[in-house]
Enzyme design. Structure first.
Site, PDB file in Angstrom:
ATOM      1  N   SER A 446       1.008  -1.151   0.061  1.00  0.00           N
ATOM      2  CA  SER A 446       0.017   0.136  -0.095  1.00  0.00           C
ATOM      3  C   SER A 446       1.116   1.158   0.138  1.00  0.00           C
ATOM      4  O   SER A 446       2.234   1.090   0.061  1.00  0.00           O
ATOM      5  CB  SER A 446      -0.977   0.141   1.309  1.00  0.00           C
ATOM      6  OG  SER A 446      -0.182  -0.030   2.413  1.00  0.00           O
ATOM      7  N   GLY A 447       0.255   2.435  -0.113  1.00  0.00           N
ATOM      8  CA  GLY A 447       0.851   3.627   0.016  1.00  0.00           C
ATOM      9  C   GLY A 447       2.079   3.701  -1.035  1.00  0.00           C
ATOM     10  O   GLY A 447       2.236   3.533  -1.983  1.00  0.00           O
ATOM     11  N   ILE A 448       3.223   4.358  -0.337  1.00  0.00           N
ATOM     12  CA  ILE A 448       4.561   4.531  -1.022  1.00  0.00           C
ATOM     13  C   ILE A 448       4.989   3.325  -1.522  1.00  0.00           C
ATOM     14  O   ILE A 448       5.479   3.231  -2.573  1.00  0.00           O
ATOM     15  CB  ILE A 448       5.491   5.367  -0.064  1.00  0.00           C
ATOM     16  CG1 ILE A 448       4.893   6.993   0.281  1.00  0.00           C
ATOM     17  CG2 ILE A 448       6.660   5.319  -0.653  1.00  0.00           C
ATOM     18  CD1 ILE A 448       5.922   7.511   1.381  1.00  0.00           C
ATOM     19  N   ASP A 467       4.932  -7.826   1.889  1.00  0.00           N
ATOM     20  CA  ASP A 467       4.080  -6.987   2.980  1.00  0.00           C
ATOM     21  C   ASP A 467       3.465  -8.120   3.948  1.00  0.00           C
ATOM     22  O   ASP A 467       3.294  -9.085   3.698  1.00  0.00           O
ATOM     23  CB  ASP A 467       2.898  -6.346   2.112  1.00  0.00           C
ATOM     24  CG  ASP A 467       2.233  -5.117   2.964  1.00  0.00           C
ATOM     25  OD1 ASP A 467       2.306  -4.058   2.439  1.00  0.00           O
ATOM     26  OD2 ASP A 467       1.750  -5.448   4.080  1.00  0.00           O
ATOM     27  N   ASN A 517      11.078  -0.120   2.913  1.00  0.00           N
ATOM     28  CA  ASN A 517       9.940   0.958   3.142  1.00  0.00           C
ATOM     29  C   ASN A 517       9.157   0.594   4.469  1.00  0.00           C
ATOM     30  O   ASN A 517       8.789   1.555   4.807  1.00  0.00           O
ATOM     31  CB  ASN A 517       9.373   0.927   1.817  1.00  0.00           C
ATOM     32  CG  ASN A 517       8.200   1.728   1.863  1.00  0.00           C
ATOM     33  OD1 ASN A 517       8.152   3.212   1.983  1.00  0.00           O
ATOM     34  ND2 ASN A 517       7.107   0.832   1.983  1.00  0.00           N
ATOM     35  N   ALA A 518       8.939  -0.667   4.825  1.00  0.00           N
ATOM     36  CA  ALA A 518       7.916  -0.909   5.577  1.00  0.00           C
ATOM     37  C   ALA A 518       8.203  -0.025   6.890  1.00  0.00           C
ATOM     38  O   ALA A 518       9.559   0.136   7.455  1.00  0.00           O
ATOM     39  CB  ALA A 518       8.020  -2.379   6.238  1.00  0.00           C
ATOM     40  N   GLY A 519       7.156   0.441   7.536  1.00  0.00           N
ATOM     41  CA  GLY A 519       7.552   1.335   8.665  1.00  0.00           C
ATOM     42  C   GLY A 519       6.064   1.822   9.169  1.00  0.00           C
ATOM     43  O   GLY A 519       5.058   1.501   8.538  1.00  0.00           O
ATOM     44  N   SER A 570      12.829   9.414   7.379  1.00  0.00           N
ATOM     45  CA  SER A 570      11.556  10.114   7.552  1.00  0.00           C
ATOM     46  C   SER A 570      12.223  11.781   7.698  1.00  0.00           C
ATOM     47  O   SER A 570      13.472  11.889   8.365  1.00  0.00           O
ATOM     48  CB  SER A 570      10.699   9.771   8.402  1.00  0.00           C
ATOM     49  OG  SER A 570      10.008  10.820   8.978  1.00  0.00           O
ATOM     50  N   TYR A 583       9.096   7.480  16.724  1.00  0.00           N
ATOM     51  CA  TYR A 583       9.341   7.117  15.518  1.00  0.00           C
ATOM     52  C   TYR A 583      10.579   7.892  14.897  1.00  0.00           C
ATOM     53  O   TYR A 583      11.608   7.150  14.109  1.00  0.00           O
ATOM     54  CB  TYR A 583       8.043   7.924  14.597  1.00  0.00           C
ATOM     55  CG  TYR A 583       8.090   7.922  13.008  1.00  0.00           C
ATOM     56  CD1 TYR A 583       8.219   6.509  12.675  1.00  0.00           C
ATOM     57  CD2 TYR A 583       7.984   8.771  12.595  1.00  0.00           C
ATOM     58  CE1 TYR A 583       8.128   6.364  11.367  1.00  0.00           C
ATOM     59  CE2 TYR A 583       8.062   8.795  10.824  1.00  0.00           C
ATOM     60  CZ  TYR A 583       7.953   7.385  10.378  1.00  0.00           C
ATOM     61  OH  TYR A 583       8.030   7.154   9.029  1.00  0.00           O
ATOM     62  N   LYS A 587      14.325   6.122  13.211  1.00  0.00           N
ATOM     63  CA  LYS A 587      14.519   6.692  11.665  1.00  0.00           C
ATOM     64  C   LYS A 587      15.730   7.462  11.783  1.00  0.00           C
ATOM     65  O   LYS A 587      16.713   7.238  10.667  1.00  0.00           O
ATOM     66  CB  LYS A 587      13.322   7.591  11.393  1.00  0.00           C
ATOM     67  CG  LYS A 587      11.978   7.119  10.906  1.00  0.00           C
ATOM     68  CD  LYS A 587      12.293   6.137   9.723  1.00  0.00           C
ATOM     69  CE  LYS A 587      10.729   5.652   9.282  1.00  0.00           C
ATOM     70  NZ  LYS A 587      11.001   4.817   8.013  1.00  0.00           N
ATOM     71  N   THR A 618      -0.615   9.150   1.781  1.00  0.00           N
ATOM     72  CA  THR A 618      -0.620   7.661   2.476  1.00  0.00           C
ATOM     73  C   THR A 618       0.494   7.730   3.423  1.00  0.00           C
ATOM     74  O   THR A 618       0.844   6.345   3.714  1.00  0.00           O
ATOM     75  CB  THR A 618      -0.431   7.085   1.133  1.00  0.00           C
ATOM     76  OG1 THR A 618       0.625   7.410   0.456  1.00  0.00           O
ATOM     77  CG2 THR A 618      -1.497   7.163   0.144  1.00  0.00           C
TER      78      THR A 618
END
Ligand code: ZN
Length: 686
Positions: A446-448, A467, A517-519, A570, A583, A587, A618
């Site tokens: 999903s998303g990015i 995913d 990318n998962a986060g 991020s 978060y 990061k 997203t």
């Protein structure tokens, strides 16, 4: 084999196509062509063709006698009337008086007589279909028939199996000469039901679609019955060590050896993908003590040469750890290239004009103890090579069970491999920028992540969508077809990540690009939040990236062709916001992790970079939080997303995806972070 003809299905085809103005002859031709095409033991990847002689009206309404024959590039299993271009029959028949006709003139003449000038090229076997008198003609490369005719002494065997039911045509390269030979031989034996083209395939013919199709079935069944009786045991096993490395470990080493250029030469390596296959039959074949005899004689029907080359590469059995294997495999590839070059020199210019040498790399790799790999510049090409290799295992196994395998001569195979009309079948599509590369995207459902998966697919890469949510990953990967793979994987579980990378290696051969990318965003005031929240966030937002990167580097080092690690950091890593400590802290560590990989693996051609994205709709900020923040500034969410940046433009998931693609292509960039946030001076790098 059994006939799959059904009167009911046949009438349905006739009715369905009549509604589109297609006549009954052609509708039934479509029906039985599909019946043949869907059986891989008869027809594989463009091999085989069919025709019907009928009459159609031209634009003036005049009836014209035509041959509708399979067009180049059409798959028999999915044929449609437009895949059976109509060629005026009378001019084709007049060619019979010629003594010779060049391929170029033949193709031009056939095209000039097409009713529809935009139709695909009619099959290279068009004249053979034209010169025989029957209404319906079917041609396949049946594996059973090939096992009977690919023999050191096939003539008596063919007489025994077929008696007088077929005519035998000696091997001649397809085209005008073969058409003339077949027509002559048929004229001497006008009662036959079909013809065996020795070391090539089988033709059947008849007055109706059903008759021609069922004769094909009957003649193939005779070959199958012969193969089922009087078999001798084949392929005594070689003495192999008890333990063997897995396909997932072996694939990246093989893939690296077959890249057309190593990473340390200027420019990207031209990478290939692999398709692994194994089964009891394949193992019996590749484990055989005489593998280097029966596997190296040549392809089972000459038309396979352009897909698989004339012989496969044999590698040694891979021992656990692969230290000895890697060295031995390297010299086996070297020998293969030298042998291919010698073969080219041996035949080039001998029978025909001089040709330019094709790349000297194998398309099929046999690995004792393991199985086989198809090799291709794309996953689709690798699968075609693997399908043909599996088919070859079957033909040669059966052939050796009743005799001794022998296909056409090497000189004949050379003519076929370098025949312009065969090379034309491969097409000359321009290589896409990331063609041959394999990209793994975590959180790709999903998303990015999903936008990034689409962006890498658009650049030609094979894309693996990882995913936690398997169905979402599957939905993203589905339109990618052969260039896509979806895997459900929780990246915080190291064993699952390892298993996912293993699977990618067996499906595509390895990995070149990883977008970690998962986060997810955890929140809490730093002085008050529970330890558990911070640790959970570190698991996903830092340690999972380390696990993914470690697995990627392991595979990339085995390949030796460099690679690209890409991390989604991020704004929080550079410009912390209140309550986003849980978060931002992992990061920030992730940003350093990216640099550490850049530092320690640059000399292996592995680049490590990051994208710093912010305020993507997203993105990780929940819609509720986004609304709350927008409201605090008296704005709608749309206004908030636009007004929060210098460019006054909303940042979309695809903008972030394009940044990942740019970094994957930036061959002189490592240790870098690209910011995609529309412009935020406080979060800019300094
Ligand atoms: Zn053929």
């Amino acid at each position: 084999m059994k006939s799959a003809w059904s009167d009911k299905d046949a009438s349905e085809y006739v009715a369905r196509y009549a509604a589109n103005g297609i006549n009954r002859d052609i509708a039934l031709r479509v029906y039985t062509t599909r019946l043949l095409g869907r059986d891989p033991l008869l027809v594989l990847h463009g091999g085989g063709n069919t025709s019907v002689k009928t009459s159609v009206n031209d634009l003036l309404g005049d009836a014209v006698k035509v041959l509708c024959v399979k067009g180049s590039g059409w798959d028999m299993a999915a044929i449609e009337p437009q895949g059976l271009p109509a060629v005026r029959l009378d001019p084709l028949l007049r060619l019979r008086v010629l003594d010779r006709l060049s391929d170029e003139d033949m193709v031009a003449f056939q095209r000039a007589n097409l009713l529809d000038p935009s139709a695909p090229n009619p099959s290279v076997e068009t004249l053979l279909h034209a010169f025989l008198p029957h209404a319906y003609i079917d041609h396949t490369h049946s594996t059973a028939v090939l096992s009977v005719t690919d023999q050191e002494n096939d003539e008596p065997l063919l007489h025994e199996v077929y008696g007088g039911r077929v005519a035998l045509v000696p091997y001649v390269k397809p085209g005008f000469d073969l058409s003339q030979a077949a027509a002559r031989i048929y004229a001497w034996n006008p009662k036959v039901e079909g013809m065996i083209l020795r070391q090539h395939g089988i033709f059947s013919f008849g007055a109706t679609a059903q008759e021609s199709y069922e004769r094909m079935v009957g003649l193939v069944t005779l070959a199958e019955q012969r193969l089922a009786s009087g078999r001798k045991p084949v392929f005594a096993a070689a003495a192999l060590p008890a333990t063997v490395a897995s396909a997932a470990e072996v694939a990246p080493v093989v893939r690296g050896l077959l890249a057309l250029r190593p990473w340390d030469v200027d420019g990207e390596p031209e990478r290939i993908t692999l398709a692994f296959r194994t089964s009891q039959a394949i193992r019996q074949y590749v484990d055989g003590a005489e593998l280097s005899r029966y596997s190296q004689v040549g392809v089972v029907t000459p038309d396979h040469t352009i897909r698989t080359k004339n012989w496969p590469l044999i590698l040694p059995m891979p021992e656990p750890g692969l230290a000895g294997f890697s060295v031995a495999a390297w010299s086996a590839v070297d020998e293969f290239r030298a042998r291919y070059h010698a073969y080219f020199v041996r035949h080039n210019g001998k029978r025909e004009a001089e040709k330019r040498e094709l790349d000297p790399y194998p398309r099929v790799v046999l690995v004792p103890g393991l199985g086989l790999f198809g090799v291709g510049r794309s996953p689709a090409a690798a699968h075609i090579a693997a399908d043909i290799a599996e088919n070859t295992v079957r033909v040669i196994t059966d052939s050796e069970a009743i005799g001794r395998y022998r296909p056409v001569s090497e000189a004949d195979m050379f003519d076929m491999e370098y025949w312009s009309l065969e090379q034309a079948k491969l097409g000359k599509a321009k290589e896409p920028p990331l063609g041959g590369q394999v990209a793994v995207i975590t959180g790709g459902g999903s998303g990015i992540g999903a936008a990034t998966a689409h962006a890498f697919h658009a650049e030609g890469a094979a894309v693996v969508v990882l995913d936690r949510d398997g169905p979402s990953a599957a939905a993203v990967a589905k339109p990618f077809k052969e260039r896509g793979l979806a895997l459900a994987c929780d990246v915080t579980e190291p064993d699952l990540v390892r298993a996912a990378f293993d699977r990618v290696c067996t499906v595509f051969g390895g990995v070149d690009i990883v977008v970690s990318n998962a986060g997810a965003a955890w929140q809490g005031k730093i002085g008050e939040l529970s330890d558990r929240i911070l640790r959970e966030s570190f698991e996903l937002n830092f340690f999972s990236h380390q696990t993914v990167a470690q697995n990627a580097v392991r595979v990339m080092l085995a390949q030796g062709t460099g690679g690209s690690l890409l991390f989604n950091v991020s704004k929080q890593a550079l410009n912390p916001g209140p309550n986003f400590g849980p978060y931002g802290l992992p990061k920030a560590a992730l940003l350093l992790l990216m640099k550490q990989y850049a530092l320690e693996y640059g000399d292996h051609g592995i680049r490590s970079n990051a994208v710093n994205a912010d305020r993507v709709r997203t993105n990780l900020m929940s819609p509720a939080l986004m609304e709350e923040r927008a409201a605090a500034r008296g704005l709608t969410v749309e206004e908030y997303l636009r007004d929060g940046n210098l460019l006054k433009r909303e940042v979309k998931a695809d903008d972030v995806a394009q940044a990942f693609v740019s970094l994957a292509k930036a061959r002189r960039t490592t240790g870098a972070t690209i910011t995609v946030d529309g412009g935020n001076i406080a979060a800019s790098l300094r």
